[in-house]
Scaffold this active site. Structure first.
Site, PDB file in Angstrom:
ATOM      1  N   GLY A 165       0.826  -1.212   0.000  1.00 41.26           N
ATOM      2  CA  GLY A 165       0.000   0.000   0.000  1.00 41.26           C
ATOM      3  C   GLY A 165       0.853   1.253   0.000  1.00 41.26           C
ATOM      4  O   GLY A 165       0.692   2.130   0.858  1.00 41.26           O
ATOM      5  N   SER A 202       1.059   3.490  -2.487  1.00 39.56           N
ATOM      6  CA  SER A 202       0.637   4.506  -3.464  1.00 39.56           C
ATOM      7  C   SER A 202       0.122   5.764  -2.788  1.00 39.56           C
ATOM      8  O   SER A 202      -0.109   6.777  -3.437  1.00 39.56           O
ATOM      9  CB  SER A 202      -0.469   3.925  -4.350  1.00 39.56           C
ATOM     10  OG  SER A 202      -1.613   3.650  -3.565  1.00 39.56           O
ATOM     11  N   SER A 203      -0.086   5.707  -1.481  1.00 40.13           N
ATOM     12  CA  SER A 203      -0.800   6.794  -0.817  1.00 40.13           C
ATOM     13  C   SER A 203      -0.480   6.799   0.680  1.00 40.13           C
ATOM     14  O   SER A 203      -0.016   5.794   1.236  1.00 40.13           O
ATOM     15  CB  SER A 203      -2.299   6.533  -1.051  1.00 40.13           C
ATOM     16  OG  SER A 203      -3.098   7.260  -0.174  1.00 40.13           O
ATOM     17  N   GLY A 204      -0.704   7.946   1.304  1.00 38.44           N
ATOM     18  CA  GLY A 204      -0.717   8.043   2.767  1.00 38.44           C
ATOM     19  C   GLY A 204       0.524   7.551   3.488  1.00 38.44           C
ATOM     20  O   GLY A 204       1.657   7.869   3.120  1.00 38.44           O
ATOM     21  N   SER A 211      -0.931  -1.276  12.684  1.00 36.75           N
ATOM     22  CA  SER A 211      -2.207  -1.465  13.366  1.00 36.75           C
ATOM     23  C   SER A 211      -2.878  -0.101  13.452  1.00 36.75           C
ATOM     24  O   SER A 211      -2.884   0.668  12.483  1.00 36.75           O
ATOM     25  CB  SER A 211      -1.934  -2.085  14.742  1.00 36.75           C
ATOM     26  OG  SER A 211      -3.091  -2.152  15.513  1.00 36.75           O
ATOM     27  N   TYR A 227     -13.755  -2.055  11.670  1.00 38.45           N
ATOM     28  CA  TYR A 227     -12.360  -1.614  11.485  1.00 38.45           C
ATOM     29  C   TYR A 227     -11.567  -1.916  12.753  1.00 38.45           C
ATOM     30  O   TYR A 227     -10.491  -2.508  12.710  1.00 38.45           O
ATOM     31  CB  TYR A 227     -12.316  -0.118  11.156  1.00 38.45           C
ATOM     32  CG  TYR A 227     -10.909   0.413  11.063  1.00 38.45           C
ATOM     33  CD1 TYR A 227     -10.080   0.036  10.010  1.00 38.45           C
ATOM     34  CD2 TYR A 227     -10.397   1.276  12.040  1.00 38.45           C
ATOM     35  CE1 TYR A 227      -8.773   0.512   9.928  1.00 38.45           C
ATOM     36  CE2 TYR A 227      -9.097   1.760  11.954  1.00 38.45           C
ATOM     37  CZ  TYR A 227      -8.291   1.377  10.899  1.00 38.45           C
ATOM     38  OH  TYR A 227      -6.993   1.840  10.828  1.00 38.45           O
ATOM     39  N   SER A 228     -12.128  -1.521  13.904  1.00 39.63           N
ATOM     40  CA  SER A 228     -11.465  -1.806  15.182  1.00 39.63           C
ATOM     41  C   SER A 228     -11.243  -3.310  15.345  1.00 39.63           C
ATOM     42  O   SER A 228     -10.157  -3.739  15.736  1.00 39.63           O
ATOM     43  CB  SER A 228     -12.313  -1.305  16.356  1.00 39.63           C
ATOM     44  OG  SER A 228     -11.928  -0.016  16.759  1.00 39.63           O
ATOM     45  N   LYS A 249      -8.340  -4.545  13.382  1.00 38.45           N
ATOM     46  CA  LYS A 249      -7.044  -4.137  13.934  1.00 38.45           C
ATOM     47  C   LYS A 249      -6.767  -4.820  15.285  1.00 38.45           C
ATOM     48  O   LYS A 249      -5.618  -5.104  15.602  1.00 38.45           O
ATOM     49  CB  LYS A 249      -6.966  -2.608  14.058  1.00 38.45           C
ATOM     50  CG  LYS A 249      -6.970  -1.884  12.708  1.00 38.45           C
ATOM     51  CD  LYS A 249      -5.719  -2.186  11.868  1.00 38.45           C
ATOM     52  CE  LYS A 249      -5.626  -1.311  10.626  1.00 38.45           C
ATOM     53  NZ  LYS A 249      -4.425  -1.581   9.813  1.00 38.45           N
ATOM     54  N   PHE A 286      -4.104  10.271  11.270  1.00 41.69           N
ATOM     55  CA  PHE A 286      -3.166  10.849  10.304  1.00 41.69           C
ATOM     56  C   PHE A 286      -3.945  11.344   9.096  1.00 41.69           C
ATOM     57  O   PHE A 286      -4.965  10.745   8.722  1.00 41.69           O
ATOM     58  CB  PHE A 286      -2.122   9.798   9.890  1.00 41.69           C
ATOM     59  CG  PHE A 286      -1.034   9.672  10.903  1.00 41.69           C
ATOM     60  CD1 PHE A 286       0.152  10.371  10.768  1.00 41.69           C
ATOM     61  CD2 PHE A 286      -1.216   8.904  12.050  1.00 41.69           C
ATOM     62  CE1 PHE A 286       1.138  10.303  11.736  1.00 41.69           C
ATOM     63  CE2 PHE A 286      -0.243   8.828  13.026  1.00 41.69           C
ATOM     64  CZ  PHE A 286       0.944   9.535  12.871  1.00 41.69           C
TER      65      PHE A 286
HETATM   66  N1  LIG Z   1      -4.850   7.526   8.375  1.00 47.03           N
HETATM   67  C1  LIG Z   1      -5.038   7.201   9.620  1.00 47.03           C
HETATM   68  O1  LIG Z   1      -5.525   8.024  10.412  1.00 47.03           O
HETATM   69  C2  LIG Z   1      -4.646   5.834  10.126  1.00 47.03           C
HETATM   70  C3  LIG Z   1      -4.642   5.640  11.511  1.00 47.03           C
HETATM   71  C4  LIG Z   1      -4.290   4.400  12.007  1.00 47.03           C
HETATM   72  C5  LIG Z   1      -3.935   3.383  11.161  1.00 47.03           C
HETATM   73  N2  LIG Z   1      -3.954   3.572   9.806  1.00 47.03           N
HETATM   74  C6  LIG Z   1      -3.590   2.445   8.943  1.00 47.03           C
HETATM   75  O2  LIG Z   1      -2.548   2.821   8.075  1.00 47.03           O
HETATM   76  C7  LIG Z   1      -2.608   2.029   6.896  1.00 47.03           C
HETATM   77  C8  LIG Z   1      -2.505   2.933   5.689  1.00 47.03           C
HETATM   78  O3  LIG Z   1      -3.604   3.799   5.657  1.00 47.03           O
HETATM   79  P1  LIG Z   1      -3.519   5.285   5.074  1.00 47.03           P
HETATM   80  O4  LIG Z   1      -4.041   6.167   6.116  1.00 47.03           O
HETATM   81  O5  LIG Z   1      -2.212   5.557   4.502  1.00 47.03           O
HETATM   82  O6  LIG Z   1      -4.655   5.177   3.932  1.00 47.03           O
HETATM   83  P2  LIG Z   1      -4.625   5.467   2.349  1.00 47.03           P
HETATM   84  O7  LIG Z   1      -3.995   6.781   2.083  1.00 47.03           O
HETATM   85  O8  LIG Z   1      -6.027   5.225   1.884  1.00 47.03           O
HETATM   86  O9  LIG Z   1      -3.662   4.324   1.772  1.00 47.03           O
HETATM   87  C9  LIG Z   1      -4.043   2.974   1.751  1.00 47.03           C
HETATM   88  C10 LIG Z   1      -3.044   2.170   0.934  1.00 47.03           C
HETATM   89  O10 LIG Z   1      -3.441   0.804   1.017  1.00 47.03           O
HETATM   90  C11 LIG Z   1      -3.461   0.249  -0.275  1.00 47.03           C
HETATM   91  N3  LIG Z   1      -4.464  -0.825  -0.369  1.00 47.03           N
HETATM   92  C12 LIG Z   1      -5.759  -0.805  -0.024  1.00 47.03           C
HETATM   93  N4  LIG Z   1      -6.332  -1.991  -0.254  1.00 47.03           N
HETATM   94  C13 LIG Z   1      -5.350  -2.795  -0.734  1.00 47.03           C
HETATM   95  C14 LIG Z   1      -5.295  -4.137  -1.161  1.00 47.03           C
HETATM   96  N5  LIG Z   1      -6.377  -4.943  -1.162  1.00 47.03           N
HETATM   97  N6  LIG Z   1      -4.106  -4.651  -1.595  1.00 47.03           N
HETATM   98  C15 LIG Z   1      -3.024  -3.879  -1.623  1.00 47.03           C
HETATM   99  N7  LIG Z   1      -3.001  -2.581  -1.269  1.00 47.03           N
HETATM  100  C16 LIG Z   1      -4.159  -2.056  -0.820  1.00 47.03           C
HETATM  101  C17 LIG Z   1      -3.758   1.403  -1.227  1.00 47.03           C
HETATM  102  O11 LIG Z   1      -3.118   1.117  -2.473  1.00 47.03           O
HETATM  103  P3  LIG Z   1      -3.824   0.986  -3.911  1.00 47.03           P
HETATM  104  O12 LIG Z   1      -5.205   1.577  -3.816  1.00 47.03           O
HETATM  105  O13 LIG Z   1      -2.905   1.754  -4.812  1.00 47.03           O
HETATM  106  O14 LIG Z   1      -3.798  -0.458  -4.172  1.00 47.03           O
HETATM  107  C18 LIG Z   1      -3.040   2.565  -0.530  1.00 47.03           C
HETATM  108  O15 LIG Z   1      -1.704   2.657  -0.969  1.00 47.03           O
HETATM  109  C19 LIG Z   1      -3.900   1.224   6.980  1.00 47.03           C
HETATM  110  O16 LIG Z   1      -3.619  -0.087   7.417  1.00 47.03           O
HETATM  111  C20 LIG Z   1      -4.707   1.969   8.034  1.00 47.03           C
HETATM  112  O17 LIG Z   1      -5.616   1.138   8.702  1.00 47.03           O
HETATM  113  C21 LIG Z   1      -4.311   4.794   9.271  1.00 47.03           C
END
Ligand SMILES: NC(=O)c1ccc[n+]([C@@H]2O[C@H](COP(=O)([O-])OP(=O)(O)OC[C@H]3O[C@@H](n4cnc5c(N)ncnc54)[C@H](OP(=O)(O)O)[C@@H]3O)[C@@H](O)[C@H]2O)c1
Length: 281
Positions: free
Chosen positions: A16, A18-20, A140, A154-155, A158, A187
């Site tokens: 993952g 590509s983003s975030g 997580s 979601y919880s 995780k 985030f």
């Molecule tokens: N943002 C927050 O506040 C936060 C807080 C706590 C934990 N997290 C965790 O951090 C992680 C990243 O989240 P983010 O905030 O960066 O979100 P995001 O910007 O939406 O990025 C999600 C990434 O996951 C990839 N993805 C989604 N489904 C996938 C699949 N089936 N196979 C492979 N890649 C997949 C997407 O890639 P493609 O669409 O290009 O495949 C994208 O690169 C997640 O596990 C999330 O639960 C986030």
């Protein structure tokens, strides 16, 4: 793909990317001169064009698909010959009242966040065992430590990652494999825009108003969340430790403190504080 001929650099896979958070981690690691592979389900070339680092190899992978995971990891081993660090980051969130979440919606959430992570772990573990070394870093969430209203599935996904990782830490330690949980608070990423709502989230009159109010709070917290760069900087530190801890929390201080309070406050009082934040009035 870029060819790297220096064999002393750690080879790292970030799912993952590509983003975030995943993108920030992969770019930061590549800029720190690690040999980094990032995954996307989209066209890797197109995603790579938008990345600030040309040192990052993007490959296609869907963590929901066995074959896709095997192919992706095989291609890394063929090219780089080893895999030192795997960051299981790919994930998304689903929101809606638990009562009207269908089993298919619940499975959809687990298929990526839990089974996707397990698929990647099971594919890389034999490689790391043969190497006698490796780091598995599972992303997580603070939502994996505190049950969040209207993010119940979601919880749950995780919390499942937390349990699995805690067990794996013990199982593979003697093989030289280090297992770590990174637990981010809120985030600012595409996570908010990519969140799926359950089909009945907004139609059930029993929950409608409360759900909409809570979702606005959740989204506002995320939009005001920390920069994913913070996770990237932590990750670089962790992979430089020879014996990292199992858990690292990252994010704004009040969110990190909330987890500590859960340990010390009476459960009823702690839950009241959480409800007051997410469900005021
Ligand atoms: N943002 C927050 O506040 C936060 C807080 C706590 C934990 N997290 C965790 O951090 C992680 C990243 O989240 P983010 O905030 O960066 O979100 P995001 O910007 O939406 O990025 C999600 C990434 O996951 C990839 N993805 C989604 N489904 C996938 C699949 N089936 N196979 C492979 N890649 C997949 C997407 O890639 P493609 O669409 O290009 O495949 C994208 O690169 C997640 O596990 C999330 O639960 C986030």
């Amino acid at each position: 793909m870029i060819n790297h001929d220096r064999s002393d650099r750690k080879v790292i896979l970030v799912t993952g990317a590509s983003s975030g958070i995943g993108k920030a981690c992969a770019v930061h690691l590549a800029q720190a001169d690690y040999h980094v592979y990032g995954t996307t389900r989209k066209s890797p070339d197109r995603v790579a064009k938008d990345l600030p680092s040309s040192q990052l190899n993007m490959i296609q992978m869907d963590v929901r698909d066995d074959l896709s995971v095997h192919r992706g990891i095989d291609s890394i081993i063929k090219e780089a010959g080893r895999l030192d660090v795997v960051v299981n980051n790919a994930g998304f969130g689903i929101t809606g009242p638990i009562e009207n979440t269908s089993i298919d919606e619940a499975k959809d959430q687990f298929e990526t966040n839990f089974f996707g992570l397990l698929r990647v772990c099971n594919t890389v573990l034999p490689i790391m065992r043969n190497q006698g070394s490796g780091y598995i870093i599972n992303i997580s969430s603070i939502g994996g430590l505190i049950g969040l209203p209207f993010q119940g599935l979601y919880s749950a996904s995780k919390f499942a990652v937390e349990g699995l990782t805690e067990a794996l830490y013990k199982e593979v330690r003697s093989f030289g494999i280090r297992v770590v949980l990174i637990e981010p608070g809120d985030f600012f990423t595409a996570f908010t825009a990519n969140r799926k709502k359950t089909a009945r989230a907004e139609t059930d009159p029993a929950y409608k108003n409360r759900f909409e109010q809570t979702l606005r709070i959740i989204e506002s917290d995320e939009k005001n969340g920390a920069s994913p760069e913070k996770v990237a900087r932590l990750l670089v530190k962790i992979i430089r430790y020879s014996d990292p801890r199992l858990r690292y929390r990252v994010g704004y201080l009040p969110q990190k403190i909330a987890v500590t309070l859960k340990k010390f406050l009476p459960q009823k009082l702690f839950d009241q504080i959480i409800m007051q934040h997410y469900m005021p009035g």
